[in-house]
Enzyme design. Structure first.
Site, PDB file in Angstrom:
ATOM      1  N   LYS A 129       0.860  -1.181   0.000  1.00 31.76           N
ATOM      2  CA  LYS A 129       0.000   0.000   0.000  1.00 31.76           C
ATOM      3  C   LYS A 129       0.893   1.226   0.000  1.00 31.76           C
ATOM      4  O   LYS A 129       2.057   1.148   0.431  1.00 31.76           O
ATOM      5  CB  LYS A 129      -0.890   0.006   1.246  1.00 31.76           C
ATOM      6  CG  LYS A 129      -2.120   0.843   1.101  1.00 31.76           C
ATOM      7  CD  LYS A 129      -3.242   0.130   0.345  1.00 31.76           C
ATOM      8  CE  LYS A 129      -4.406   1.051   0.064  1.00 31.76           C
ATOM      9  NZ  LYS A 129      -5.557   0.345  -0.489  1.00 31.76           N
ATOM     10  N   ASP A 169      -6.981   4.455  -4.629  1.00 23.72           N
ATOM     11  CA  ASP A 169      -7.656   4.290  -3.328  1.00 23.72           C
ATOM     12  C   ASP A 169      -8.285   5.657  -3.040  1.00 23.72           C
ATOM     13  O   ASP A 169      -8.494   6.443  -3.985  1.00 23.72           O
ATOM     14  CB  ASP A 169      -6.652   3.863  -2.242  1.00 23.72           C
ATOM     15  CG  ASP A 169      -7.328   3.435  -0.937  1.00 23.72           C
ATOM     16  OD1 ASP A 169      -7.842   2.311  -0.873  1.00 23.72           O
ATOM     17  OD2 ASP A 169      -7.359   4.233   0.026  1.00 23.72           O
TER      18      ASP A 169
HETATM   19  P1  NDP Z   1     -12.893   7.873  -2.832  1.00 18.06           P
HETATM   20  O1  NDP Z   1     -11.835   8.864  -2.598  1.00 18.06           O
HETATM   21  O2  NDP Z   1     -13.424   7.675  -4.205  1.00 18.06           O
HETATM   22  O3  NDP Z   1     -14.151   8.174  -1.872  1.00 18.06           O
HETATM   23  C1  NDP Z   1     -14.008   8.205  -0.489  1.00 18.06           C
HETATM   24  C2  NDP Z   1     -15.338   8.592   0.125  1.00 18.06           C
HETATM   25  O4  NDP Z   1     -15.258   8.451   1.544  1.00 18.06           O
HETATM   26  C3  NDP Z   1     -15.696  10.037  -0.135  1.00 18.06           C
HETATM   27  O5  NDP Z   1     -17.088  10.188  -0.136  1.00 18.06           O
HETATM   28  C4  NDP Z   1     -15.071  10.744   1.075  1.00 18.06           C
HETATM   29  O6  NDP Z   1     -15.663  11.988   1.396  1.00 18.06           O
HETATM   30  C5  NDP Z   1     -15.337   9.741   2.169  1.00 18.06           C
HETATM   31  N1  NDP Z   1     -14.292   9.841   3.204  1.00 18.06           N
HETATM   32  C6  NDP Z   1     -12.955   9.696   3.028  1.00 18.06           C
HETATM   33  N2  NDP Z   1     -12.293   9.905   4.181  1.00 18.06           N
HETATM   34  C7  NDP Z   1     -13.245  10.184   5.086  1.00 18.06           C
HETATM   35  C8  NDP Z   1     -13.214  10.484   6.471  1.00 18.06           C
HETATM   36  N3  NDP Z   1     -12.051  10.543   7.144  1.00 18.06           N
HETATM   37  N4  NDP Z   1     -14.388  10.684   7.109  1.00 18.06           N
HETATM   38  C9  NDP Z   1     -15.569  10.619   6.433  1.00 18.06           C
HETATM   39  N5  NDP Z   1     -15.669  10.352   5.114  1.00 18.06           N
HETATM   40  C10 NDP Z   1     -14.529  10.139   4.468  1.00 18.06           C
HETATM   41  O7  NDP Z   1     -12.335   6.490  -2.237  1.00 18.06           O
HETATM   42  P2  NDP Z   1     -12.801   5.000  -2.555  1.00 18.06           P
HETATM   43  O8  NDP Z   1     -14.275   4.951  -2.765  1.00 18.06           O
HETATM   44  O9  NDP Z   1     -11.900   4.445  -3.570  1.00 18.06           O
HETATM   45  O10 NDP Z   1     -12.423   4.281  -1.176  1.00 18.06           O
HETATM   46  C11 NDP Z   1     -13.330   4.188  -0.077  1.00 18.06           C
HETATM   47  C12 NDP Z   1     -12.889   3.070   0.850  1.00 18.06           C
HETATM   48  O11 NDP Z   1     -12.873   1.828   0.147  1.00 18.06           O
HETATM   49  C13 NDP Z   1     -11.478   3.225   1.444  1.00 18.06           C
HETATM   50  O12 NDP Z   1     -11.462   2.651   2.728  1.00 18.06           O
HETATM   51  C14 NDP Z   1     -10.620   2.373   0.510  1.00 18.06           C
HETATM   52  O13 NDP Z   1      -9.451   1.926   1.130  1.00 18.06           O
HETATM   53  C15 NDP Z   1     -11.581   1.223   0.240  1.00 18.06           C
HETATM   54  N6  NDP Z   1     -11.304   0.455  -0.965  1.00 18.06           N
HETATM   55  C16 NDP Z   1     -11.264   1.040  -2.197  1.00 18.06           C
HETATM   56  C17 NDP Z   1     -11.048   0.261  -3.324  1.00 18.06           C
HETATM   57  C18 NDP Z   1     -11.128   0.818  -4.709  1.00 18.06           C
HETATM   58  O14 NDP Z   1     -11.083   0.029  -5.658  1.00 18.06           O
HETATM   59  N7  NDP Z   1     -11.266   2.113  -4.895  1.00 18.06           N
HETATM   60  C19 NDP Z   1     -10.761  -1.176  -3.218  1.00 18.06           C
HETATM   61  C20 NDP Z   1     -10.904  -1.706  -1.880  1.00 18.06           C
HETATM   62  C21 NDP Z   1     -11.128  -0.905  -0.811  1.00 18.06           C
HETATM   63  P3  NDP Z   1     -14.878  13.353   1.013  1.00 18.06           P
HETATM   64  O15 NDP Z   1     -14.993  13.487  -0.460  1.00 18.06           O
HETATM   65  O16 NDP Z   1     -15.581  14.419   1.787  1.00 18.06           O
HETATM   66  O17 NDP Z   1     -13.457  13.158   1.478  1.00 18.06           O
END
Ligand code: NDP
Length: 448
Positions: A129, A169
Site C-alpha cells: 500500500k 484508493d
Molecule cells: P474515494 O476517494 O473515491 O471516496 C471516499 C469517500 O469516503 C468520499 O465520499 C469521502 O468523502 C469519504 N471519506 C474519506 N475519508 C473520510 C473520512 N475521514 N471521514 C468521512 N468520510 C470520508 O475512495 P474510494 O471509494 O476508492 O475508497 C473508499 C474506501 O474503500 C477506502 O477505505 C478504501 O481503502 C476502500 N477500498 C477502495 C477500493 C477501490 O477500488 N477504490 C478497493 C478496496 C477498498 P470526502 O470526499 O468528503 O473526502
C-alpha cells in the site's frame, strides 16, 4: 472473541513495541491474531518456522519527500509512502491513498490487510500500500498533475510490472492514475502494466471502476443466500460517495435493493424515495461537488451534517464505504436497535473492534472488508492479465470473472469458518483462508 494464546500475545507485545504510535496497524494485527488462535494450535510447524513473526514485519518501507509548486508559484512539500508488505505469492499489489490523514500506521494497516485480501482473490498478488498526506480537495488539475509527477519521480525507482503494481484508493481515481502512468512511462521509457485502474485508451480494464462496489454486492448476495435471504427488497444505508460507494449503490439497486443514504466527510443525505445514483455520479465524478448539493436536484431528500448520523437511519443492511473506523460501538448499537441485520464492508477496516463485538452479540451477518471489498483488487489482477496478454476482455467477460471470484471468496470464508469451529464467523474464515495460502508459500520458500 478474546486473544488468549500466549505465543500470539507475546508477539503482539513485540508489534506494539516495534511500531509505537501506530494504532491502526496494531488494530489490524490484533484482529487477525484473534482469528489465527485455532490455527496456531493445529499447525505448530508454522510457529516453528517463524511464519507469523515474518508476516507482521513489512519486507520494505519507503518514505520520501514529494516537493511540488502550487498555482501561486509557492513550493509545497508532502510525504510519500510505499510499504511493500509481502511478496510470497506474487508481485506487491495495493492502492495509493492521497488524503491528509495518511501516515505510516494507516499505510501499514492497509498493506497488512492487503496481503490477506490478495491471497483470498485466488490470483498471484502480494500485498502493498502507499500514498501521501497530500489533500487533492480544492486543488486545480494542474496542481494535481504536478504533485502526481513529483510523487512518481521517486516512486518509479521502486515499482514495476513484475515487482510492484499500485492502483487507486481514497483520493486517487482515474485522473491521478493517468498522470502517474504518464510520468512513469516518461522516466522509465517503457509502456508496461505498472499501474492498474488505467484509462481504457491506455491499457485499463472494462469494469475496473465498478469492480469494488459490484463485488461487494456479489459477496453480499452470496452470504445472504447462504443464510436464507437475498438483497431484493432490502433497505440499504451506504456511507461515502466515492468510487466504492457509487458502484455499490448502482449494483444494489440493480439487484432490487432500496438505497436510502450516501455521505461525504461533511454529512449525509437521506432520500426516502431511493438515492438517484445518476445525480450522485454527476456531482461526484464530473463536477467534484459536495453531497449536500444533491438537494438542489431532489428537494424532498434530507441533508444532515456530520459523519455518524448515517448509522442512525433505519435500514436492513449497512454498507460502510468511506474510511477506517467509521462505525464505532455506539453506531453499531444504533444499527442493531433499528433492525439492521447485516453489515458488509466496502471500505477497509470501517468497523472498530467494539462495533464488531456488537455485530456478533446481536447475531448480525458480518462481511469483513478483506473478503467483501476484494473485487477491486481482483479486477486489478484481471487488468494485469489483460496487459500481459496484450488483449482486452469485454465488460461482460470481466464481470462474470469478478462474480465467480467473489463467490469463491465467500465459499473460502464459509469453509474455513466451519473447519475451525466458528461457523458463520466470516471474519475468522477470511483471515484464516487468506493466511493459509501465504503461510504455505512462505514455508516453501524458506526463511527469507
Ligand atoms: P474515494 O476517494 O473515491 O471516496 C471516499 C469517500 O469516503 C468520499 O465520499 C469521502 O468523502 C469519504 N471519506 C474519506 N475519508 C473520510 C473520512 N475521514 N471521514 C468521512 N468520510 C470520508 O475512495 P474510494 O471509494 O476508492 O475508497 C473508499 C474506501 O474503500 C477506502 O477505505 C478504501 O481503502 C476502500 N477500498 C477502495 C477500493 C477501490 O477500488 N477504490 C478497493 C478496496 C477498498 P470526502 O470526499 O468528503 O473526502
Amino acid at each position: 472473541m478474546k486473544l488468549t494464546n500466549k505465543y500470539l500475545l507475546d508477539l503482539l507485545k513485540i508489534v506494539e513495541k516495534r511500531n509505537p504510535g501506530e494504532p491502526e496497524f496494531f488494530q489490524a494485527v490484533t484482529e487477525v491474531f484473534m482469528s489465527l488462535q485455532p490455527v496456531i494450535e493445529k499447525r505448530p510447524d508454522l510457529v516453528e518456522l517463524g511464519v507469523i513473526e515474518r508476516l507482521i514485519e513489512p519486507e520494505r518501507q519507503i518514505i520520501f519527500r514529494v516537493p511540488w509548486i502550487d498555482d501561486n508559484g509557492k513550493p509545497q512539500v508532502n510525504r510519500g509512502y510505499r510499504v511493500q508488505f509481502n511478496s510470497a505469492i506474487g508481485p506487491y499489489k495495493g492502492g495509493l491513498r492521497f488524503h491528509p490523514s495518511v501516515n505510516v500506521s494507516i499505510i501499514k494497516f492497509l498493506g497488512f490487510e492487503q496481503t490477506f485480501k490478495n491471497s483470498l482473490t485466488t490470483l498471484p498478488m502480494g500485498g502493498a500500500k502507499g500514498g501521501s498526506d497530500f489533500d487533492p480537495k480544492g486543488k486545480s488539475d494542474n496542481e494535481i498533475m504536478r504533485f502526481c509527477q513529483s510523487f512518481m519521480t521517486e516512486l518509479c525507482r521502486h515499482i514495476g510490472a513484475d515487482l510492484d503494481v499500485p492502483a487507486g484508493d481514497i483520493g486517487v481515481g482515474a485522473r491521478e492514475i493517468g498522470y502517474l502512468f504518464g510520468q512513469y512511462k516518461r522516466i522509465r521509457n517503457e509502456f508496461t502494466g505498472v499501474l492498474t485502474g488505467k484509462g481504457l485508451s491506455f491499457g485499463g480494464s472494462l469494469a475496473r471502476p465498478e469492480a469494488t462496489g459490484y463485488g461487494l454486492c456479489y459477496f453480499t448476495e452470496e452470504m445472504l443466500k447462504a443464510n436464507g435471504k437475498c438483497l431484493k427488497g432490502q433497505t440499504v444505508a451506504i456511507s461515502g460517495s466515492g468510487n466504492v460507494a457509487i458502484y455499490a449503490c448502482e449494483k444494489a439497486q440493480a439487484l432490487g435493493a432500496k438505497v436510502v443514504t450516501m455521505s461525504d466527510s461533511n454529512g449525509y443525505i437521506y432520500d426516502a424515495n431511493g438515492i438517484n445514483i445518476e445525480t450522485v455520479k454527476q456531482l461526484k465524478e464530473v463536477e467534484r461537488k459536495r453531497i449536500k448539493e444533491y438537494l438542489n436536484y431532489h428537494p424532498t431528500a434530507e441533508y444532515h451534517e456530520g459523519c455518524h448520523g448515517v448509522w442512525t437511519v433505519k435500514c436492513d443492511i449497512a454498507f460502510p464505504c468511506a474510511t477506517q473506523n467509521e462505525i464505532n460501538g455506539e453506531d453499531a448499537k444504533n444499527l442493531a436497535k433499528n433492525g439492521c441485520f447485516c453489515v458488509c464492508e466496502g471500505a477497509n477496516m470501517p468497523s472498530t473492534p467494539e462495533a464488531i463485538e456488537v455485530y456478533f452479540a446481536n447475531n448480525m451477518l458480518y462481511a469483513p472488508a478483506k473478503a467483501s471489498n476484494a473485487g477491486g483488487v481482483a479486477t486489478s489482477g484481471l487488468e494485469m492479465s489483460q496487459n500481459a496478454m496484450r488483449f482486452t476482455w469485454t465488460f461482460e467477460e470481466v464481470d462474470v470473472k469478478l462474480r465467480k471470484i467473489m463467490v469463491s471468496i465467500f465459499n473460502a470464508c464459509d469453509k474455513y469458518s466451519k473447519e475451525y469451529g466458528m461457523p458463520g464467523n466470516y471474519m475468522a474464515g477470511a483471515n484464516i483462508a487468506g493466511f493459509m495460502k501465504v503461510a504455505e508459500a512462505m514455508k516453501a520458500q524458506g526463511h527469507v
